[in-house]
Scaffold this motif. Structure first.
Motif, short mmCIF file in Angstrom:
data_model
loop_
_atom_site.label_atom_id
_atom_site.label_comp_id
_atom_site.label_asym_id
_atom_site.label_seq_id
_atom_site.Cartn_x
_atom_site.Cartn_y
_atom_site.Cartn_z
N HIS A 160 0.83 -1.22 0.00
CA HIS A 160 0.00 0.00 0.00
C HIS A 160 0.86 1.26 0.00
O HIS A 160 0.45 2.30 0.52
N SER A 161 2.03 1.18 -0.61
CA SER A 161 3.03 2.25 -0.56
C SER A 161 2.45 3.64 -0.81
O SER A 161 1.89 3.93 -1.88
N ARG A 162 2.66 4.52 0.15
CA ARG A 162 2.23 5.91 -0.04
C ARG A 162 3.23 6.66 -0.91
O ARG A 162 2.90 7.65 -1.56
N ILE A 163 4.47 6.20 -0.89
CA ILE A 163 5.48 6.85 -1.74
C ILE A 163 5.15 6.56 -3.21
O ILE A 163 5.20 7.44 -4.06
N ARG A 164 4.78 5.29 -3.50
CA ARG A 164 4.37 4.96 -4.88
C ARG A 164 3.18 5.83 -5.29
O ARG A 164 3.13 6.33 -6.42
N ALA A 165 2.23 6.02 -4.38
CA ALA A 165 1.03 6.80 -4.71
C ALA A 165 1.41 8.23 -5.12
O ALA A 165 0.78 8.81 -6.00
N GLN A 166 2.45 8.78 -4.49
CA GLN A 166 2.87 10.14 -4.86
C GLN A 166 3.72 10.13 -6.13
O GLN A 166 3.52 10.94 -7.03
N LEU A 167 4.66 9.18 -6.21
CA LEU A 167 5.59 9.16 -7.35
C LEU A 167 4.91 8.70 -8.63
O LEU A 167 5.16 9.24 -9.71
N LEU A 168 4.07 7.68 -8.50
CA LEU A 168 3.47 7.04 -9.68
C LEU A 168 1.96 6.93 -9.47
O LEU A 168 1.42 5.83 -9.26
N PRO A 169 1.25 8.06 -9.53
CA PRO A 169 -0.18 8.02 -9.19
C PRO A 169 -0.99 7.12 -10.11
O PRO A 169 -2.08 6.67 -9.73
#
Ligand SMILES: Cc1cc2nc3c(=O)[nH]c(=O)nc-3n(C[C@H](O)[C@H](O)[C@H](O)COP(=O)(O)OP(=O)(O)OC[C@H]3O[C@@H](n4cnc5c(N)ncnc54)[C@H](O)[C@@H]3O)c2cc1C
Length: 373
Positions: A160-169
């Motif tokens: 559920h990576s929040r960093i992925r959500a910001q980097l790769l929406p």
């Protein structure tokens, strides 16, 4: 240079060990409190996981990994609901495993403790967002008010990576239409007598005709430790009579036992003998392949980028990412971004090949290769 890693699961701590060993300044942040009990299920690694551990860990910690490994079984079997073997794949030890890597079965909690030895983790620090700075660095903000600047931010924060959500929406992680309840049953004399022989001698999956399946495997220490049976009850969510995420552990355990109550009676008995504190539930998810993005000072490892259907592969691939990123960064002759780009190119290739393989192997529990002993 300095590196901030978010997520102290498996890939994050191994990367921290590798970078620290190479003299790089590294900080590891984890949202869970230090005393939060982690999930301690049995985990299997293929050779790539073993090679990654060898590459990044100091020799004494690697020796501890081997010393706490479980006994190796003879193979992988598929059983019918009456526990008759319907498929079998024997996996003899390889004569070259010293060089090419071992198959290891480990307790995830024990492995994590070893990986975190000597690392000061910033616990209780939940990643919130990052900002790219004008000088090419990155500033990371945590919910507890902590702020950290880094040359490289590594997302090791899981499915559920929040960093992925910001980097790769646009990156997609989709549900596969399966939920699972899993737990551990201490291998007391009573439980051992109920456990199918195939689960004491490797990994097995009991497969029903209606979408239910139940992976089972004993973790039997080679040198001390309390042996246990790991069980996982998998089915489409509609077959579970409760809202799984809202249910408490005792309810989850009973629901799992009831779901296999029409199969061989030993199976529900084993679930009921389980330790309620070990019971968890998840929804099975898989990442969709995505094109390489423009490399920057934020990258990803493990389930944060290529979460996959459980099929005995995900953890080893996460560790491989950690070792590869560490190698590319520490052995680079060019810029940091070039090293990260080279890592990402290679990782996306094998990572999403593993996602595809796991999807084929793990969605029905039917393929004998759905895990390894
Ligand atoms: C029952 C079960 C059995 C499995 N068996 C196997 C197996 O036999 N073989 C195999 O290869 N794989 C197996 N897997 C899959 C394997 O556990 C994962 O692929 C592996 O743990 C991924 O490691 P990771 O470090 O990428 O992520 P994780 O281990 O998920 O770690 C992520 C970490 O990030 C932290 N975090 C999350 N969000 C934040 C945030 N916002 N801020 C700070 N920290 C955060 C989390 O608390 C966690 O500590 C199994 C999984 C399950 C559930």
């Amino acid at each position: 240079m300095n590196v901030v890693i978010v997520g102290a699961g498996l890939a994050g701590p191994l990367l921290a060990q590798g970078l620290r060993g190479a003299g790089i300044d590294v900080e590891l942040y984890e949202r869970e409190a230090a005393d939060q009990p982690s999930q301690g299920y049995r985990i299997h690694f293929g050779p790539e996981g073993d090679l990654a551990l060898r590459e990044c860990l100091p020799p004494d910690l690697y020796d501890q990994v081997l010393a706490t490994a479980g006994k190796r079984g003879s193979g992988v079997r598929v059983l019918d609901p009456q526990l008759r073997v319907v498929q079998e794949m024997l996996v003899p030890p390889s004569a070259t495993e010293e060089e090419t890597g071992r198959h290891l079965t480990l307790d995830r909690l024990t492995l994590r403790q070893i990986l975190l030895t000597g690392i000061d983790v910033h616990h209780g620090a939940s990643f919130q967002r990052y900002e790219l700075l004008d000088d090419g660095r990155v500033r990371v903000f945590f919910a507890n008010g902590a702020v950290a600047d880094a040359d490289l931010l590594v997302a090791a924060d899981g499915t559920h990576s929040r960093i992925r959500a910001q980097l790769l929406p646009d990156a997609e992680v989709v549900e596969t239409g399966l939920s699972e309840v899993f737990g551990k049953t201490p291998l007391t004399g009573q439980a051992r007598a109920l456990t199918p022989a195939a689960a004491l001698d490797g990994f097995c999956t009991v497969v029903g005709a209606d979408g239910r399946f139940m992976p089972l495997a004993a973790h039997q220490y080679t040198s001390g430790g309390e042996d246990y049976l790991m069980w996982v009850v998998v089915a489409p969510p509609a077959m579970f009579p409760v809202d799984l995420p809202a249910a408490d552990k005792a309810v989850l355990q009973e629901v799992a036992a009831e779901l296999v109550a029409d199969w061989h009676p030993d199976l529900s008995a084993l679930v009921r003998l389980g330790d309620p504190n070990s019971v968890h539930t998840t929804t099975v998810r898989t990442a969709k392949p995505l094109p390489h993005w423009e490399t920057g000072p934020v990258t990803l490892v493990g389930d944060a980028i290529h979460t996959m259907v459980p099929a005995g592969i995900g953890a080893a691939v996460a560790l491989r990412d950690a070792a590869l990123l560490c190698r590319r960064v520490t052995e680079r002759t060019g810029s940091l971004l070039d090293a990260v780009r080279a890592y990402e190119t290679e990782m996306l290739d094998y990572g999403f090949a593993a996602v595809e393989l796991s999807q084929r192997r793990g969605s029905s529990g039917k393929a004998p290769g759905s895990a390894t002993p």
